[in-house]
Design an enzyme around this catalytic site. Structure first.
Site, PDB file in Angstrom:
ATOM      1  N   SER A 143       0.842  -1.190   0.000  1.00 57.16           N
ATOM      2  CA  SER A 143       0.000   0.000   0.000  1.00 57.16           C
ATOM      3  C   SER A 143       0.887   1.254   0.000  1.00 57.16           C
ATOM      4  O   SER A 143       1.744   1.398  -0.860  1.00 57.16           O
ATOM      5  CB  SER A 143      -0.956  -0.034   1.200  1.00 57.16           C
ATOM      6  N   GLU A 240      -1.436  -2.829  -7.893  1.00 57.35           N
ATOM      7  CA  GLU A 240      -2.661  -3.245  -7.215  1.00 57.35           C
ATOM      8  C   GLU A 240      -3.365  -1.982  -6.730  1.00 57.35           C
ATOM      9  O   GLU A 240      -2.764  -0.912  -6.666  1.00 57.35           O
ATOM     10  CB  GLU A 240      -2.345  -4.181  -6.053  1.00 57.35           C
ATOM     11  N   HIS A 309      -4.565  -5.671  -1.454  1.00 57.11           N
ATOM     12  CA  HIS A 309      -5.292  -5.590  -0.192  1.00 57.11           C
ATOM     13  C   HIS A 309      -6.184  -6.825  -0.040  1.00 57.11           C
ATOM     14  O   HIS A 309      -7.416  -6.749  -0.052  1.00 57.11           O
ATOM     15  CB  HIS A 309      -6.109  -4.302  -0.141  1.00 57.11           C
TER      16      HIS A 309
END
Length: 341
Positions: A143, A240, A309
């Site tokens: 992230s 992502e 995630h």
């Protein structure tokens, strides 16, 4: 006559320097442009926990310590791990200091971020990249931690790891890849556990080799134009995302395209776009957007790898040579990501 003498001395000096560099290389000491691999983990090693982005609670640290201790590892907390400064886990200088200190602390063998959120971009100018390079260690997260992984790979020329944060779900799948890559120094093949749950959708078939680079798409796109990104030349780009409408994914991929990044890569993987929606109608589907941007590149590409995630996640070594197969949805490491010594 004096000029010729100076030229002679300069030439001799350069020749001596070149000989010294060759000698150091022969002795196994890395040149400034050699990618460095950190030492592998062993049971009993100490892991440093830091909070370089969003706020962390004491209960999160307790849970993280329990998960990491089950791996046979000890834990040392960053000095400012429980600090709060607005929505950040402390002031920029303090969060950067925790990371620099973890690299200088010889008792620490790996550094794992507690969580993502936002804030890592703010501390990039405050990191000591020379110190980091001289003390290579495993650093891992995902992230917002994408920022640190890419910057350290680019500026310190060191392998970094896109994988679970300390507050992730450390289930069997995640732990298996973590141990095989970081403890055992294996060059593994990464493949989805259950194709019926996480299905590979081929954008363009084929195989490709290159250095693995990537992370969270929105974080990566926010770094474009900065001096903290690695080379994209013939790399395998993975991305992502979470909680973004399709048009925003389109916007971020367009940014990578017009910045000249997409036309340099040799392969493309979109892991998971968790909780991403079509947004307002009318809309493209995510696959239509990916096809618009990636198909014209003529490179192997797919959507649906276990990256992002999600509970089950790969540990991806940034900067390591890999080979991908878009039809099988596999990432095969061509070298170990850590050193066994």
């Amino acid at each position: 006559m004096l000029i010729k003498r100076r030229q002679f001395l300069t030439t001799c000096g350069l020749a001596t320097l070149a000989t010294q560099i060759r000698s150091l290389t022969a002795q196994g000491k890395p040149s400034p442009n050699t990618i460095r691999k950190p030492p592998h983990l062993q049971v009993g090693d100490t892991v440093g926990l830091i909070a370089p982005a969003g706020i962390v609670d004491a209960k999160d640290i307790e849970a993280a310590q329990q998960s990491i201790s089950q791996l046979g590892l000890k834990v040392k907390q960053g000095k400012h791990i429980l600090d709060r400064y607005g929505y950040l886990a402390g002031k920029d200088a303090d969060r950067a200091d925790d990371l620099n200190l973890m690299f200088s602390d010889r008792s620490i063998k790996a550094i794992i971020a507690m969580r993502g959120g936002w804030g890592c971009n703010r501390i990039l100018p405050l990191l000591n990249y020379s110190l980091i390079r001289s003390h290579p260690k495993i650093i891992m997260g995902y992230s917002d931690i994408t920022t640190l992984l890419l910057a350290i790979n680019a500026r310190s020329q060191m392998i970094t790891f896109h994988g679970p944060v300390a507050t992730s779900t450390w289930n069997q799948f995640t732990v298996d890849y973590f141990k095989r890559i970081l403890f055992n120094a294996e060059a593994v093949i990464m493949q989805n556990l259950n194709p019926s749950e996480v299905q590979v959708e081929i954008i363009a078939p084929g195989k490709a080799k290159g250095k693995l680079v990537g992370g969270n798409l929105s974080v990566l796109s926010a770094m474009v134009g900065s001096p903290y990104l690695p080379s994209w030349n013939k790399s395998i780009l993975f991305v992502e995302e979470i909680g973004e409408d399709v048009y925003r994914v389109d916007r971020m991929l367009t940014q990578l395209k017009i910045a000249g990044i997409l036309n340099q890569i040799a392969g493309f993987i979109f892991g998971q776009c968790t909780n991403c929606s079509l947004g307002d109608e009318p809309s493209f589907t995510l696959m239509q957007v990916l096809q618009d941007h990636i198909l014209p590149l003529g490179i192997p590409a797919w959507y649906g790898s276990m990256i992002g995630h999600i509970k089950d996640k790969f540990t991806l070594p940034i900067g390591v040579e890999v080979e991908i197969d878009a039809e099988l949805g596999t990432i095969r490491m061509l070298e170990a990501a850590v050193n066994r010594f």
